[in-house]
Design a protein around this motif. Structure first.
Motif, PDB file in Angstrom:
ATOM      1  N   GLU A  49       0.807  -1.220   0.000  1.00  0.00           N
ATOM      2  CA  GLU A  49       0.000   0.000   0.000  1.00  0.00           C
ATOM      3  C   GLU A  49       0.843   1.274   0.000  1.00  0.00           C
ATOM      4  O   GLU A  49       0.285   2.374   0.004  1.00  0.00           O
ATOM      5  N   LEU A  50       2.161   1.134   0.042  1.00  0.00           N
ATOM      6  CA  LEU A  50       3.030   2.298   0.171  1.00  0.00           C
ATOM      7  C   LEU A  50       3.394   2.892  -1.177  1.00  0.00           C
ATOM      8  O   LEU A  50       3.593   2.182  -2.162  1.00  0.00           O
ATOM      9  N   GLY A  51       3.513   4.217  -1.188  1.00  0.00           N
ATOM     10  CA  GLY A  51       4.034   4.907  -2.355  1.00  0.00           C
ATOM     11  C   GLY A  51       5.554   4.853  -2.331  1.00  0.00           C
ATOM     12  O   GLY A  51       6.166   4.527  -1.310  1.00  0.00           O
ATOM     13  N   GLU A  52       6.162   5.198  -3.419  1.00  0.00           N
ATOM     14  CA  GLU A  52       7.621   5.117  -3.542  1.00  0.00           C
ATOM     15  C   GLU A  52       8.351   5.906  -2.456  1.00  0.00           C
ATOM     16  O   GLU A  52       9.361   5.459  -1.928  1.00  0.00           O
ATOM     17  N   THR A  53       7.849   7.071  -2.087  1.00  0.00           N
ATOM     18  CA  THR A  53       8.519   7.901  -1.075  1.00  0.00           C
ATOM     19  C   THR A  53       8.344   7.352   0.337  1.00  0.00           C
ATOM     20  O   THR A  53       9.004   7.812   1.265  1.00  0.00           O
ATOM     21  N   ALA A  64       4.005   8.499   8.522  1.00  0.00           N
ATOM     22  CA  ALA A  64       3.755   9.549   7.530  1.00  0.00           C
ATOM     23  C   ALA A  64       2.505  10.300   7.977  1.00  0.00           C
ATOM     24  O   ALA A  64       1.640   9.750   8.652  1.00  0.00           O
ATOM     25  N   LYS A  65       2.446  11.550   7.617  1.00  0.00           N
ATOM     26  CA  LYS A  65       1.278  12.373   7.965  1.00  0.00           C
ATOM     27  C   LYS A  65       0.544  12.728   6.680  1.00  0.00           C
ATOM     28  O   LYS A  65       1.144  13.208   5.722  1.00  0.00           O
ATOM     29  N   TYR A  66      -0.761  12.488   6.694  1.00  0.00           N
ATOM     30  CA  TYR A  66      -1.600  12.781   5.543  1.00  0.00           C
ATOM     31  C   TYR A  66      -2.649  13.802   5.961  1.00  0.00           C
ATOM     32  O   TYR A  66      -3.118  13.787   7.089  1.00  0.00           O
ATOM     33  N   GLU A  67      -3.013  14.660   5.044  1.00  0.00           N
ATOM     34  CA  GLU A  67      -4.099  15.614   5.299  1.00  0.00           C
ATOM     35  C   GLU A  67      -5.156  15.426   4.227  1.00  0.00           C
ATOM     36  O   GLU A  67      -4.850  15.355   3.041  1.00  0.00           O
ATOM     37  N   TYR A  68      -6.374  15.313   4.686  1.00  0.00           N
ATOM     38  CA  TYR A  68      -7.522  15.191   3.794  1.00  0.00           C
ATOM     39  C   TYR A  68      -8.378  16.429   3.954  1.00  0.00           C
ATOM     40  O   TYR A  68      -8.510  16.959   5.041  1.00  0.00           O
ATOM     41  N   THR A  69      -8.969  16.858   2.878  1.00  0.00           N
ATOM     42  CA  THR A  69      -9.921  17.951   2.940  1.00  0.00           C
ATOM     43  C   THR A  69     -11.307  17.350   2.817  1.00  0.00           C
ATOM     44  O   THR A  69     -11.590  16.628   1.853  1.00  0.00           O
ATOM     45  N   LEU A  70     -12.129  17.621   3.796  1.00  0.00           N
ATOM     46  CA  LEU A  70     -13.491  17.095   3.827  1.00  0.00           C
ATOM     47  C   LEU A  70     -14.464  18.234   3.552  1.00  0.00           C
ATOM     48  O   LEU A  70     -14.301  19.338   4.059  1.00  0.00           O
ATOM     49  N   GLY A  84      -0.077   7.681   9.054  1.00  0.00           N
ATOM     50  CA  GLY A  84       0.074   6.353   8.475  1.00  0.00           C
ATOM     51  C   GLY A  84       1.296   5.683   9.073  1.00  0.00           C
ATOM     52  O   GLY A  84       2.397   6.246   9.027  1.00  0.00           O
ATOM     53  N   ILE A  85       1.093   4.527   9.670  1.00  0.00           N
ATOM     54  CA  ILE A  85       2.228   3.722  10.132  1.00  0.00           C
ATOM     55  C   ILE A  85       2.600   2.840   8.950  1.00  0.00           C
ATOM     56  O   ILE A  85       1.869   1.914   8.592  1.00  0.00           O
ATOM     57  N   CYS A  86       3.710   3.182   8.314  1.00  0.00           N
ATOM     58  CA  CYS A  86       4.145   2.522   7.093  1.00  0.00           C
ATOM     59  C   CYS A  86       5.121   1.404   7.436  1.00  0.00           C
ATOM     60  O   CYS A  86       6.306   1.643   7.713  1.00  0.00           O
ATOM     61  N   LEU A  87       4.608   0.177   7.446  1.00  0.00           N
ATOM     62  CA  LEU A  87       5.439  -0.978   7.776  1.00  0.00           C
ATOM     63  C   LEU A  87       6.293  -1.346   6.567  1.00  0.00           C
ATOM     64  O   LEU A  87       5.801  -1.388   5.442  1.00  0.00           O
ATOM     65  N   GLN A  88       7.535  -1.613   6.828  1.00  0.00           N
ATOM     66  CA  GLN A  88       8.479  -1.988   5.778  1.00  0.00           C
ATOM     67  C   GLN A  88       8.611  -3.517   5.809  1.00  0.00           C
ATOM     68  O   GLN A  88       9.527  -4.072   6.418  1.00  0.00           O
ATOM     69  N   ASP A  89       7.682  -4.196   5.155  1.00  0.00           N
ATOM     70  CA  ASP A  89       7.591  -5.661   5.190  1.00  0.00           C
ATOM     71  C   ASP A  89       8.950  -6.319   4.975  1.00  0.00           C
ATOM     72  O   ASP A  89       9.342  -7.229   5.716  1.00  0.00           O
ATOM     73  N   HIS A  90       9.635  -5.895   3.930  1.00  0.00           N
ATOM     74  CA  HIS A  90      10.899  -6.501   3.525  1.00  0.00           C
ATOM     75  C   HIS A  90      11.939  -6.455   4.644  1.00  0.00           C
ATOM     76  O   HIS A  90      12.642  -7.441   4.885  1.00  0.00           O
ATOM     77  N   ASN A  91      12.037  -5.340   5.344  1.00  0.00           N
ATOM     78  CA  ASN A  91      13.030  -5.206   6.417  1.00  0.00           C
ATOM     79  C   ASN A  91      12.606  -5.971   7.669  1.00  0.00           C
ATOM     80  O   ASN A  91      13.440  -6.539   8.374  1.00  0.00           O
ATOM     81  N   ILE A  92      11.322  -5.977   7.954  1.00  0.00           N
ATOM     82  CA  ILE A  92      10.819  -6.704   9.120  1.00  0.00           C
ATOM     83  C   ILE A  92      11.023  -8.200   8.919  1.00  0.00           C
ATOM     84  O   ILE A  92      11.528  -8.894   9.811  1.00  0.00           O
ATOM     85  N   LEU A  93      10.667  -8.702   7.746  1.00  0.00           N
ATOM     86  CA  LEU A  93      10.853 -10.132   7.475  1.00  0.00           C
ATOM     87  C   LEU A  93      12.331 -10.502   7.499  1.00  0.00           C
ATOM     88  O   LEU A  93      12.706 -11.551   8.038  1.00  0.00           O
ATOM     89  N   ALA A  94      13.191  -9.644   6.973  1.00  0.00           N
ATOM     90  CA  ALA A  94      14.634  -9.910   6.998  1.00  0.00           C
ATOM     91  C   ALA A  94      15.148  -9.970   8.434  1.00  0.00           C
ATOM     92  O   ALA A  94      15.988 -10.809   8.770  1.00  0.00           O
TER      93      ALA A  94
END
Length: 177
Positions: A49-53, A64-70, A84-94
């Motif tokens: 679900e993560l973007g490249e950055t 990461a911090k996201y802002e939505y306009t409602l 957003g808590i962006c889990l780094q699957d690859h590093n965690i599994l390693a």
């Protein structure tokens, strides 16, 4: 970017279980009634679900911090923040597969999620600004590491104690060891 390992269904189940425990531990530490968690909005995002950055080849997770306009009634706009808590699957599994000081996924995820929820609480409650200079980021990371260790040290589980030992010395290079 090279092909990276992703969590499968069994790992996602571990994350769900450990997230519930981590939220309970952080709630207890900061005396947050369960009904107040919506005041600290966050979502868990895995590698798919993560973007490249948001992908980091060295970290286990990041916030990461996201802002939505409602749009409210009568055409009014209102801004909403979510972390957003962006889990780094690859590093965690390693980290769980390393021969040197291996860790179980459940214990490692409890550490990571507790650590990141402490960040979320501190950002959302304005104890710490999200955007800060590099030298202050390292101080904040050290502070959050200490708080996380304090929260988890009370649990006397062997697998969790292994994780705390690996992360004992901050700054730590868990992926380099």
């Amino acid at each position: 970017m090279p092909s990276l390992d992703h969590f499968g269904p069994s790992e996602l189940n571990v994350i769900r279980t450990q997230l519930s425990d981590a939220e309970s531990l952080v709630s207890h530490y900061y005396c947050i009634p369960g009904r107040e968690w919506p005041m600290y909005p966050y979502e868990i995002r895995t590698l798919s679900e993560l973007g490249e950055t948001e992908i980091d080849l060295n970290a286990l997770a990041m916030v990461a911090k996201y802002e939505y306009t409602l749009k409210k009634s009568l055409g009014q706009l209102r801004s909403q923040e979510i972390y957003g808590i962006c889990l780094q699957d690859h590093n965690i599994l390693a980290a769980t597969r390393r021969a040197f000081r291996p860790m179980t996924l459940d214990a490692l995820m409890l550490y990571i999620l507790t650590h990141e929820l402490v960040h979320v609480f501190r950002f959302a409650s304005s104890l710490q600004r999200y955007l800060i200079e590099k030298e202050f980021r390292e101080q904040e990371e050290s502070r959050v590491h200490r708080i996380t260790s304090d929260i988890l040290r009370e649990r006397k589980e062997g697998r969790l104690q292994q994780v705390l030992e690996v992360f004992e010395d901050y700054p730590f290079g868990v992926l380099e060891r």
